[in-house]
Scaffold this active site. Structure first.
Site, mmCIF file in Angstrom:
data_model
loop_
_atom_site.group_PDB
_atom_site.id
_atom_site.type_symbol
_atom_site.label_atom_id
_atom_site.label_comp_id
_atom_site.label_asym_id
_atom_site.label_seq_id
_atom_site.Cartn_x
_atom_site.Cartn_y
_atom_site.Cartn_z
ATOM 1 N NE ARG A 120 -1.959 -1.687 3.585
ATOM 2 C CZ ARG A 120 -2.380 -1.848 4.835
ATOM 3 N NH1 ARG A 120 -3.608 -1.465 5.172
ATOM 4 N NH2 ARG A 120 -1.601 -2.387 5.740
ATOM 5 C CE LYS B 240 0.914 -2.149 9.367
ATOM 6 N NZ LYS B 240 -0.303 -2.493 10.158
ATOM 7 C CE1 TYR C 223 -5.598 2.582 10.281
ATOM 8 C CE2 TYR C 223 -4.459 2.144 8.216
ATOM 9 C CZ TYR C 223 -5.636 2.344 8.918
ATOM 10 O OH TYR C 223 -6.837 2.308 8.261
ATOM 11 C CG HIS D 65 -2.174 -0.617 15.116
ATOM 12 N ND1 HIS D 65 -3.524 -0.691 15.394
ATOM 13 C CD2 HIS D 65 -2.071 -0.537 13.762
ATOM 14 C CE1 HIS D 65 -4.209 -0.660 14.254
ATOM 15 N NE2 HIS D 65 -3.357 -0.568 13.256
ATOM 16 C CD GLU E 28 -3.838 3.347 15.426
ATOM 17 O OE1 GLU E 28 -2.953 3.286 16.300
ATOM 18 O OE2 GLU E 28 -3.635 3.750 14.266
ATOM 19 C CG ASP F 112 -2.167 -4.360 12.822
ATOM 20 O OD1 ASP F 112 -0.989 -4.728 12.688
ATOM 21 O OD2 ASP F 112 -2.874 -3.987 11.874
#
Length: 371
Positions: free
Chosen positions: A15, A75, A94, A96, A118, A270
């Site tokens: 991505r 990511k 993101y 996490h 997120e 994740d």
């Protein structure tokens, strides 16, 4: 503002954080966009697509990180990327963090202002920047689970929809949110016998009203969970606590009650995973076995369908990215409490309560950062 988008370097991650459409809109709003050469190739976007949109192509990630005021990714930044971050810079991606102490500490040390996709919220209490990838991961989960169930991969050798005279696979989905709903729809569409477990009575009523007999819905008591895990050919973990580590809902001891070769698909990996035996894997080597049970725990599942995922994510993130670029992060967060909810670190401070609880780190109020 100068917005930079580097190529993703996490294993098997195709991505890209910005589509050419997003780059075009940012340039039209008066911003400068720089893209690392080849960043969009895995999602089907050539460098020429970005230059046609008005962006500039830089040869290396170092140049992107060094010159960008805001770095837009998909990511969480890997260790070598975190070393390039600096105070005063904005990171929009993101994160996490609740299951990742090294990353959390590195982001705090860098001083970067990190806004996590997120944990951005909306008026309905949803997570609008997580939802697109939850939809993708949910729809992928039965597909990869069906592959895991194949005998050549160590599974039970059960076909999801069965055939005339042979029953279908039994699938349990733990969690009836976005991931679980999409997983249940696809699994049922593949012909499996599906049961969704959830603890929210309003959510269970919604699922029953909307989907009727497409799949069954049961309350996620410990007894019901144990019973369904034991009888299922596939168990999909789809539990999310926003920004926090996923709860461990199935213990290693419970694996002993499962059918040999049954498949576990942990979409919550994740956030640390919701099975005691879960550990993150990659698309290179996605499956491992514990006590005869096959585990699929790829931490970036949507990366397998990079083009669909990139476009879906870009549609969701673009308005927030432009708000940050147009107003500056402080004013954008001051104007929008839902974007402020995405603030995880700033100038060495951790600003997200659930992460602080998970990692035992002192938390500063995000509102204090924009005052």
């Amino acid at each position: 503002m100068r917005i930079g988008c580097p190529r993703e370097i996490k294993n098997q991650e195709y991505r890209v954080g910005m589509t050419p459409a997003a780059a075009r809109d940012a340039v039209a709003a008066g911003h400068e966009v720089v893209i690392e050469a080849g960043a969009g190739v895995g999602a089907g976007f050539a460098d020429e697509d970005y230059t046609a949109a008005g962006a500039s192509i830089l040869d290396t990630a170092e140049e992107v990180f060094e010159t960008a005021e805001m770095v837009v990714k998909v990511k969480e930044p890997q260790a070598e990327e975190r070393a390039r971050l600096r105070e005063g810079q904005i990171l929009f991606t993101y994160l996490h963090l609740a299951a990742d102490r090294p990353q959390t500490e590195d982001l705090m040390k860098s001083g970067v202002t990190a806004i996590a996709y997120e944990t951005v919220t909306d008026r309905a209490g949803g997570l609008p920047l997580l939802a697109p990838m939850s939809e993708v991961a949910g729809r992928l989960a039965p597909q990869v689970g069906a592959w895991t169930l194949q005998k050549a991969n160590g599974g039970r050798g059960v076909l999801m929809g069965g055939v005339p005279g042979v029953g279908p696979a039994k699938v349990a989905v733990i969690g009836g949110g976005v991931v679980g709903t999409h997983a249940a729809r696809i699994a049922a569409g593949m012909g499996a016998e599906v049961t969704v477990l959830d603890k929210s009575l309003p959510r269970m009523r919604y699922l029953d009203d909307v989907f009727g007999s497409t799949f069954r819905v049961r309350y996620a008591s410990g007894e019901n969970t144990e019973e369904l895990v034991a009888e299922s050919d596939m168990v999909i973990g789809a539990v999310l606590i926003p920004g926090a580590a996923a709860p461990k809902l199935v213990t290693r001891e419970q694996l002993g009650s499962m059918k040999p070769g049954a498949a576990i698909v942990d979409v919550a990996i994740d956030q640390g995973g919701c099975f005691e035996t879960s550990k993150a894997t990659t698309h290179d080597d996605p499956i491992y076995e514990v006590d005869g049970i096959m585990h699929y725990c790829v931490a970036n599942m949507p990366g397998a369908v990079a083009r669909t995922s990139t476009i879906a994510l870009g549609n969701a993130t673009m308005p927030f990215m432009l708000a940050i670029a147009n107003k500056g992060w402080k004013q954008a967060c001051a104007d929008d409490p839902h974007l402020l909810a995405g603030l995880n670190t700033h100038a060495g401070h951790l600003t997200y309560e659930a992460v602080g609880r998970a990692l035992d780190i002192e938390v500063s109020a995000p509102a204090d950062m924009v005052g």
